[in-house]
Every structure is written in C-alpha cells, then in structure tokens.
Design a protein around this motif. Structure first.
Motif, PDB file in Angstrom:
ATOM      1  N   PHE A   1      29.373   6.110  24.498  1.00 15.13           N
ATOM      2  CA  PHE A   1      29.357   4.995  23.583  1.00 15.13           C
ATOM      3  C   PHE A   1      28.025   4.419  23.258  1.00 15.13           C
ATOM      4  O   PHE A   1      27.573   4.184  22.247  1.00 15.13           O
ATOM      5  CB  PHE A   1      30.286   3.919  24.089  1.00 15.13           C
ATOM      6  CG  PHE A   1      30.382   2.670  23.238  1.00 15.13           C
ATOM      7  CD1 PHE A   1      31.280   2.611  22.213  1.00 15.13           C
ATOM      8  CD2 PHE A   1      29.762   1.487  23.688  1.00 15.13           C
ATOM      9  CE1 PHE A   1      31.222   1.556  21.481  1.00 15.13           C
ATOM     10  CE2 PHE A   1      29.916   0.315  23.134  1.00 15.13           C
ATOM     11  CZ  PHE A   1      30.616   0.324  21.891  1.00 15.13           C
ATOM     12  N   GLU A   2      27.243   4.263  24.490  1.00 17.58           N
ATOM     13  CA  GLU A   2      25.797   3.654  24.581  1.00 17.58           C
ATOM     14  C   GLU A   2      25.035   4.573  23.774  1.00 17.58           C
ATOM     15  O   GLU A   2      24.194   4.227  22.964  1.00 17.58           O
ATOM     16  CB  GLU A   2      25.389   3.855  25.902  1.00 17.58           C
ATOM     17  CG  GLU A   2      26.106   2.733  26.705  1.00 17.58           C
ATOM     18  CD  GLU A   2      25.770   1.350  26.495  1.00 17.58           C
ATOM     19  OE1 GLU A   2      24.957   1.047  25.489  1.00 17.58           O
ATOM     20  OE2 GLU A   2      26.478   0.236  27.215  1.00 17.58           O
ATOM     21  N   LYS A   3      25.043   6.147  23.955  1.00 19.35           N
ATOM     22  CA  LYS A   3      24.345   6.962  23.084  1.00 19.35           C
ATOM     23  C   LYS A   3      24.672   6.703  21.698  1.00 19.35           C
ATOM     24  O   LYS A   3      23.742   6.596  20.803  1.00 19.35           O
ATOM     25  CB  LYS A   3      24.586   8.264  23.467  1.00 19.35           C
ATOM     26  CG  LYS A   3      24.072   8.679  24.670  1.00 19.35           C
ATOM     27  CD  LYS A   3      24.322  10.118  25.275  1.00 19.35           C
ATOM     28  CE  LYS A   3      23.679  10.593  26.522  1.00 19.35           C
ATOM     29  NZ  LYS A   3      24.067  12.152  26.868  1.00 19.35           N
ATOM     30  N   LEU A   4      25.836   6.510  21.169  1.00 22.56           N
ATOM     31  CA  LEU A   4      26.146   6.494  19.872  1.00 22.56           C
ATOM     32  C   LEU A   4      25.720   5.321  19.187  1.00 22.56           C
ATOM     33  O   LEU A   4      24.954   5.311  18.180  1.00 22.56           O
ATOM     34  CB  LEU A   4      27.752   6.789  19.595  1.00 22.56           C
ATOM     35  CG  LEU A   4      28.405   6.626  18.356  1.00 22.56           C
ATOM     36  CD1 LEU A   4      27.853   7.826  17.593  1.00 22.56           C
ATOM     37  CD2 LEU A   4      29.638   6.592  18.141  1.00 22.56           C
ATOM     38  N   LEU A   5      25.931   4.158  19.930  1.00 19.70           N
ATOM     39  CA  LEU A   5      25.441   2.703  19.342  1.00 19.70           C
ATOM     40  C   LEU A   5      23.818   2.851  19.415  1.00 19.70           C
ATOM     41  O   LEU A   5      23.112   2.294  18.497  1.00 19.70           O
ATOM     42  CB  LEU A   5      26.102   1.902  20.132  1.00 19.70           C
ATOM     43  CG  LEU A   5      27.304   0.956  19.679  1.00 19.70           C
ATOM     44  CD1 LEU A   5      27.190   0.293  18.384  1.00 19.70           C
ATOM     45  CD2 LEU A   5      28.471   2.203  19.515  1.00 19.70           C
ATOM     46  N   GLY A   6      23.265   3.226  20.434  1.00 13.25           N
ATOM     47  CA  GLY A   6      21.728   3.345  20.650  1.00 13.25           C
ATOM     48  C   GLY A   6      20.902   4.083  19.480  1.00 13.25           C
ATOM     49  O   GLY A   6      20.097   3.665  19.248  1.00 13.25           O
ATOM     50  N   GLN A   7      21.896   5.060  18.972  1.00  9.16           N
ATOM     51  CA  GLN A   7      21.208   6.115  18.029  1.00  9.16           C
ATOM     52  C   GLN A   7      21.647   5.731  16.552  1.00  9.16           C
ATOM     53  O   GLN A   7      21.108   6.174  15.568  1.00  9.16           O
ATOM     54  CB  GLN A   7      21.483   7.418  18.083  1.00  9.16           C
ATOM     55  CG  GLN A   7      20.870   8.013  19.714  1.00  9.16           C
ATOM     56  CD  GLN A   7      19.256   8.106  19.599  1.00  9.16           C
ATOM     57  OE1 GLN A   7      18.705   8.620  18.852  1.00  9.16           O
ATOM     58  NE2 GLN A   7      18.905   7.110  20.797  1.00  9.16           N
TER      59      GLN A   7
ATOM     60  N   SER B   1      34.905  -2.218  17.203  1.00 12.13           N
ATOM     61  CA  SER B   1      34.555  -1.053  17.549  1.00 12.13           C
ATOM     62  C   SER B   1      33.147  -1.018  17.989  1.00 12.13           C
ATOM     63  O   SER B   1      32.942   0.211  18.829  1.00 12.13           O
ATOM     64  CB  SER B   1      34.610  -0.092  16.292  1.00 12.13           C
ATOM     65  OG  SER B   1      33.815  -0.524  15.252  1.00 12.13           O
ATOM     66  N   TYR B   2      32.478  -1.993  18.083  1.00 11.67           N
ATOM     67  CA  TYR B   2      30.921  -2.047  18.660  1.00 11.67           C
ATOM     68  C   TYR B   2      30.932  -2.883  19.951  1.00 11.67           C
ATOM     69  O   TYR B   2      29.842  -2.912  20.576  1.00 11.67           O
ATOM     70  CB  TYR B   2      30.045  -2.418  17.600  1.00 11.67           C
ATOM     71  CG  TYR B   2      29.572  -4.021  17.410  1.00 11.67           C
ATOM     72  CD1 TYR B   2      28.830  -4.728  18.110  1.00 11.67           C
ATOM     73  CD2 TYR B   2      30.813  -4.739  16.647  1.00 11.67           C
ATOM     74  CE1 TYR B   2      28.656  -5.966  17.992  1.00 11.67           C
ATOM     75  CE2 TYR B   2      30.592  -6.037  16.460  1.00 11.67           C
ATOM     76  CZ  TYR B   2      29.736  -6.896  17.166  1.00 11.67           C
ATOM     77  OH  TYR B   2      29.583  -8.058  16.796  1.00 11.67           O
ATOM     78  N   ILE B   3      31.903  -3.258  20.321  1.00 10.85           N
ATOM     79  CA  ILE B   3      31.811  -4.276  21.558  1.00 10.85           C
ATOM     80  C   ILE B   3      32.027  -3.514  22.966  1.00 10.85           C
ATOM     81  O   ILE B   3      33.151  -3.185  23.050  1.00 10.85           O
ATOM     82  CB  ILE B   3      33.045  -5.566  21.433  1.00 10.85           C
ATOM     83  CG1 ILE B   3      32.746  -6.182  20.038  1.00 10.85           C
ATOM     84  CG2 ILE B   3      32.814  -6.238  22.589  1.00 10.85           C
ATOM     85  CD1 ILE B   3      34.008  -7.192  19.792  1.00 10.85           C
ATOM     86  N   PRO B   4      30.904  -3.656  23.718  1.00  9.03           N
ATOM     87  CA  PRO B   4      31.080  -2.663  24.937  1.00  9.03           C
ATOM     88  C   PRO B   4      31.788  -3.156  26.140  1.00  9.03           C
ATOM     89  O   PRO B   4      32.314  -2.459  26.825  1.00  9.03           O
ATOM     90  CB  PRO B   4      29.675  -2.595  25.426  1.00  9.03           C
ATOM     91  CG  PRO B   4      28.907  -3.707  25.007  1.00  9.03           C
ATOM     92  CD  PRO B   4      29.652  -4.060  23.341  1.00  9.03           C
ATOM     93  N   HIS B   5      32.207  -4.281  25.950  1.00 11.63           N
ATOM     94  CA  HIS B   5      32.798  -5.067  27.324  1.00 11.63           C
ATOM     95  C   HIS B   5      34.225  -4.346  27.304  1.00 11.63           C
ATOM     96  O   HIS B   5      34.816  -4.125  28.323  1.00 11.63           O
ATOM     97  CB  HIS B   5      33.132  -6.597  27.294  1.00 11.63           C
ATOM     98  CG  HIS B   5      31.570  -7.372  27.369  1.00 11.63           C
ATOM     99  ND1 HIS B   5      30.888  -6.731  28.139  1.00 11.63           N
ATOM    100  CD2 HIS B   5      31.132  -8.286  26.931  1.00 11.63           C
ATOM    101  CE1 HIS B   5      29.813  -7.635  28.157  1.00 11.63           C
ATOM    102  NE2 HIS B   5      29.743  -8.452  27.377  1.00 11.63           N
TER     103      HIS B   5
END
Length: 598
Positions: free
Chosen positions: A182-188, A511-515
């Motif tokens: 998830f972090e990779k996807l949102l980070g890129q 869909s973008y909320i990491p918590h």
C-alpha cells in the motif's frame, strides 16, 4: 531553497529542502556492519533464551523472572532499533528496491525472533492467578509489574504454542507486507496532468479558488480510480486476515483487540462513540454558517476545507514555523520547548515533500537510548504549522516516556494523542493572540474548528466506516469497490447532514487512508485525545502553573499504568458520558463565539 522532483516541477520553496533527518544515531547507513551484527545478535539471543527458559517459566522465582524479562526487553529494544532504521529509511524512498528489501529482511527477522521468544507470553499467561499475583507482588519485579499484568489481559485470546508460532512465522507475508505494498503504491502514485504527489493535490483542497479545489478533488478521484482494483484487494485481504485472527482468538467483535491494546473497556469506547455521533448537529451548524460566509448556495465535499476569508495566509518559511512552535511550547513549559528545540537543531526531522516519500506525517518513538524521529511533508501553510506542532507534541511525549524503558514507554494509543493535540492547542492560542481584526480572528477560529472536527467527528465517522467494513466482510464475503464506497458515504453523510453534499465521486476516498490497514480500529483514539485535551486545557486555564508539572508527569509516565490510573490525578472518569460531553460543549462554545455573518 528550491528543489525539483525530476519532472521540472518545484516542490520546495519554503526552506525545508535540507531539513532531512540523520539516521546515523541508529546506523551509519545500509552498509554499516553494525546492522548485520545486530541481526545476528538478535538471532543468537532469541535462540539462547528459548533454550534456557522455554517450558520453564512456571518454575521461575522473582529474581529469575526479572533476569528473563530484562533480557527479553534488551532483545526487543535491539530489534526495535533495526525496525526503526529500516522503516524510516524506506519511508523517504518507497520506490527503492534496496530499502524495501532491508525492511522485509528486518520484518522476517522480527517474525523469527518472535517465534522463538513467544514461549514467554504463552507460559506467563498460563500461570494460575495465585502464582502470577505472588510473582507480581515481588519488589524485584516492581519495574515490570504493569507490563507483566497487562500481558495477562490477552490470556483468554491466546492460542496453543504451535499455532502462535505459526502465526509469527507467517507475519512477514501478512499485514505488514500488504501495508508495504500500500505504501509503495501510494508513494509512487501521481495525480493529474502535472503528475503531482498525493500531498500536493490534497493541499489544493484548502485553496481559496473553488475551481482549483474542484480540480484537485477530480484529480484525486481519478488517481485513486486508476488503482482502485488493487486498493480494494488490499482492503479486502486485510479485513479477511483480521476476521480470521479474531475468530481464532475468540474476540467478540472486530474492535475488541484494539480496545484491549488501549487498555480500555468496550463500554468506555462505546460511550465515546455515542457521545460524538450524538452531537453531529455541531458540524451541521458550522457548515451552514460557513456556506453563508462563503456566499455559496451549496457546499460540496471539495468545499469542506475552503478557507474562510479574512486571514491573509502567505507561505510560512520553515524557520518561522520552528519559532512559532518552540515559542508556543515555551510559554507553557521551558522543558517542553527545550526538548522540541532539539528536534529542529539535531536533525531529528524530515520535512520536505519529495518524490517517493510517503504522504502524511508521524512521530516514531525509536528506542529509549536514541531519540524519536518526526516526519512531515511541509508546504508552508498554517495547517502545516499545526501538523508540525502535533508531531512535535508526540515527539516530546515519546522523549519523556523513554525514561520508563522500552516496555513501559509504549503509551496506549488513546493517550499517545494527548500531547500532540495539546501541542496543537498551545500553538493555536498563541497565534490567535496575534490577530487583531474581527475577520482574521473569525477565519482563524474557523480553521481551528475544522481541525477539531477532523480529529473528533471525522475520526468517529471513519470508525463507523470501519465497523461497517469489517461487519460487511464477515457477513457478506469479499466486498466490491461499490460496497465499500456505499459504506463510506453512508457513514460520512450523517456527520454533515444537509450542510455539505457528498458527491458520488467522493465515495472512493476511503481507499487512501492508511490507518484502516496498518492499525485497524485506531481512529477513535484521535477523538479520545482531542476531547481529553480540551478537558485538560480547561484545567490548565483554571490551575495555571500547578497543572504543568502534573501534565509533564503524565507524559513521562508513558505506558507504565493504564489510562484510567494515569488520569486519576486529574479527576477524570472515562466511563461518564458527561466527561465526553464536557469536551463537546467546549467545541460548541467555540462555535457560538464566532461573529455572526453580516
């Protein structure tokens, strides 16, 4: 200073480009031999502890138990150093395969260590009550008394050793791995024709121009939509994983494990949620007033954060932000200000917006013999100053609590937000005093109210979304994007009532909320912290200097006692609905103090 993101776009003109943390207090770099040495030490110590103590906990006396727990804490602290370094290193370069590989290696190491040392938790929790209480009564174990007693609250949900070891073995390919994806996807991910970052696009929702806000919302929606099939799969997978874990451990509901982690009774959390949802009318009133101030016929979701006119908000350079935060802290406590100053001076902060860096902000407690680290994405807005204050509040809390040692410094999540929200309030009050015009003060109070709404009402509304999602996953099976979006809109709309129209496009913004993925059930902790802080700040206004020492003692206590015990000196009853309504009343009073629309 200005830097470019490789596409010719300036992403820093606020003096934050070189505000980069130094991770050398942990390790000198990814090639530091100490990394491999510490990994090997962790493996060797875990193996040694398992051989020496595995199957023998029931026969230990107080001194032997002290030796075992001390060695376990030292092992976990060394592992925590490795985990902190690999996570922070990855956070600012989510597209770097080497950084990702190191993070995965450390997570696999942690799983292996956990598998070998899990015997202690299992055997400790299997002791009969009388034997455990006898050991806990030993003066030798005073330092670890709360830690050991707290472990036993999970005893009813403990599995047999073989299954616990299997779950530890699978951990690296479970929740943590999906969160890294998830972090990779949102980070890129990039948004719009200008291929901006998530932070840059979301920042435009605070722009005074409505067309800019609407365009930012469209770009955010379009970017999320392109990856919605992956995001939906991640959400479903982790909801299913939690469903399986909860079933195996016989938790009565999806939120029960989080409540146990927070050392809270279910009824305490229910009381909080019921109090907040019962006062959504405060939000309705505010946005009706905001609509009139803005002169609009209707507010839409992209208008929620539109600035109220009257406040000249230019770019706030990083150095000015530092002085605002430190000076505000100093007016409350010189000790608090001195600790915060170290973050700015000693490279404990990572501030610029950079390609590949994850969005949002956080403070990481690291390990007691180093110091916390803070990450923000600073663009120079008043909101960013508040974010810096928030994370520095966390940092000060973590710095003070480190005196308790690795195990006892781990503050329950609901109290972890106390210092951060209090720090925000200190900065707000200091900035408000500098404003003279009626319009400027109104605009600034509106901005603060919206921040409080986001912390109290929005977080509880998100808790309601989580409740719907987890119940839906368990009752209906895999959820489609449309089902998740329906849950999102159904739980967000009551907060706004008729005062803000939430469009169908807004439905996928879950869909973008990491918590929701990293720490299921966490979000109510924000509301808990905000309302608690409002009550504590009221006590500060009444008691003055006498309050400061007790407040710092609360922070320094870390997680050495339960929230109920830690708040006793302040006369707070967390199970009393009146306590939560007292904080909600203060929010309503702030709303009532706003000058009427002319």
């Amino acid at each position: 200073m200005t830097v470019e993101n490789g596409k010719g776009k300036q992403i820093d003109d606020v003096g934050a480009a070189e505000v980069l943390w130094s991770l050398e207090d942990l390790y000198l770099g990814v090639d530091d031999p100490a990394l491999e040495e510490d990994m090997e030490l962790c493996r060797r110590e875990a193996n040694g502890l398992a051989r020496k103590y595995g199957g023998k906990v029931a026969g230990l006396d107080g001194g032997e138990l002290l030796e075992l727990v001390t060695r376990l804490e030292q092992l976990d602290e060394r592992l925590g150093r490795l985990a902190t370094y690999s996570f922070l290193h990855f956070t600012t370069r989510t597209g770097d395969p080497q950084a990702s590989a190191l993070l995965q290696r450390v997570e696999e190491l942690a799983a292996g260590v956990g598998r070998q040392t899990i015997f202690f938790r299992l055997e400790w929790n299997r002791l009969d009550r009388e034997q455990a209480e006898t050991l806990l009564g030993s003066d030798l174990l005073e330092k670890y008394r709360h830690y050991l007693a707290s472990l036993r609250r999970f005893a009813p949900h403990q599995l047999d050793q073989a299954r616990e070891e299997l779950l530890q073995e699978l951990a690296p390919v479970g929740r943590s791995s999906w969160n890294v994806l998830f972090e990779k996807l949102l980070g890129q991910m990039t948004f719009g024709e200008r291929r901006r970052t998530e932070e840059e696009v979301l920042s435009d929702l605070y722009h005074p121009d409505r067309t800019t806000r609407r365009q930012a919302a469209a770009e955010m929606t379009e970017g999320l939509q392109r990856h919605l099939h992956i995001l939906t799969h991640i959400f479903n997978t982790l909801a299913a994983e939690k469903m399986i874990q909860d079933r195996l451990r016989s938790y009565p509901s999806w939120i029960s494990s989080m409540n146990l982690e927070n050392e809270l009774r279910d009824e305490t959390v229910d009381t909080l949620v019921e109090a907040v949802t019962g006062r959504y009318d405060i939000v309705h009133r505010y946005y009706e007033m905001k609509r009139e101030i803005l002169g609009l016929k209707r507010l839409y979701d992209y208008d929620r954060y539109a600035p109220v006119p009257g406040l000249e908000e230019g770019v706030i350079p990083w150095e000015q932000c530092c002085r605002i935060v430190v000076d505000s802290f100093a007016a409350f406590s010189t000790e608090m200000a001195e600790i915060a100053e170290r973050f700015f001076q000693e490279k404990w902060i990572h501030a610029p917006v950079l390609p590949g860096k994850r969005g949002g902000a956080f403070a990481h407690p690291c390990v007691p013999d180093v110091h916390p680290y803070v990450m923000v994405n600073y663009l120079g807005t008043l909101r960013d100053v508040s974010t810096v204050a928030h994370e520095l509040g966390h940092g000060v809390h973590q710095y003070l609590a480190a005196r308790q040692g690795y195990y006892n410094s781990d503050t329950p999540l609901v109290l972890a937000e106390t210092a951060s929200v209090f720090a925000e309030l200190l900065v707000f009050r200091a900035q408000l005093e500098l404003l003279e015009s009626r319009e400027a003060r109104r605009a600034f109070i509106c901005q603060k109210l919206e921040s409080i709404f986001a912390t109290v009402f929005r977080q509880v509304a998100m808790n309601r979304f989580e409740d719907a999602m987890h119940r839906g996953r368990r009752e209906q099976g895999e959820l489609s994007p449309d089902q998740l979006s329906a849950f999102w809109l159904a739980t967000q709309k009551p907060m706004f009532g008729d005062s803000v129209r939430l469009r169908e496009e807004y439905g996928i913004w879950w869909s973008y909320i990491p918590h929701f993925l990293g720490t299921p059930g966490y979000v109510y902790s924000y509301a808990f912290g905000e309302l608690l802080v409002l009550a504590l700040y009221g006590l500060y206004q009444e008691q003055g200097e006498g309050f400061v020492d007790r407040y710092l003692e609360l922070l320094a206590a870390g997680g050495s006692r339960s929230p109920y015990e830690l708040l006793q000196p302040f006369g707070i009853d967390l199970d009393d609905p009146a306590f939560w309504h007292r904080g909600l009343d203060i929010i309503e009073q702030m709303l009532d103090e706003l000058p009427p629309v002319r």
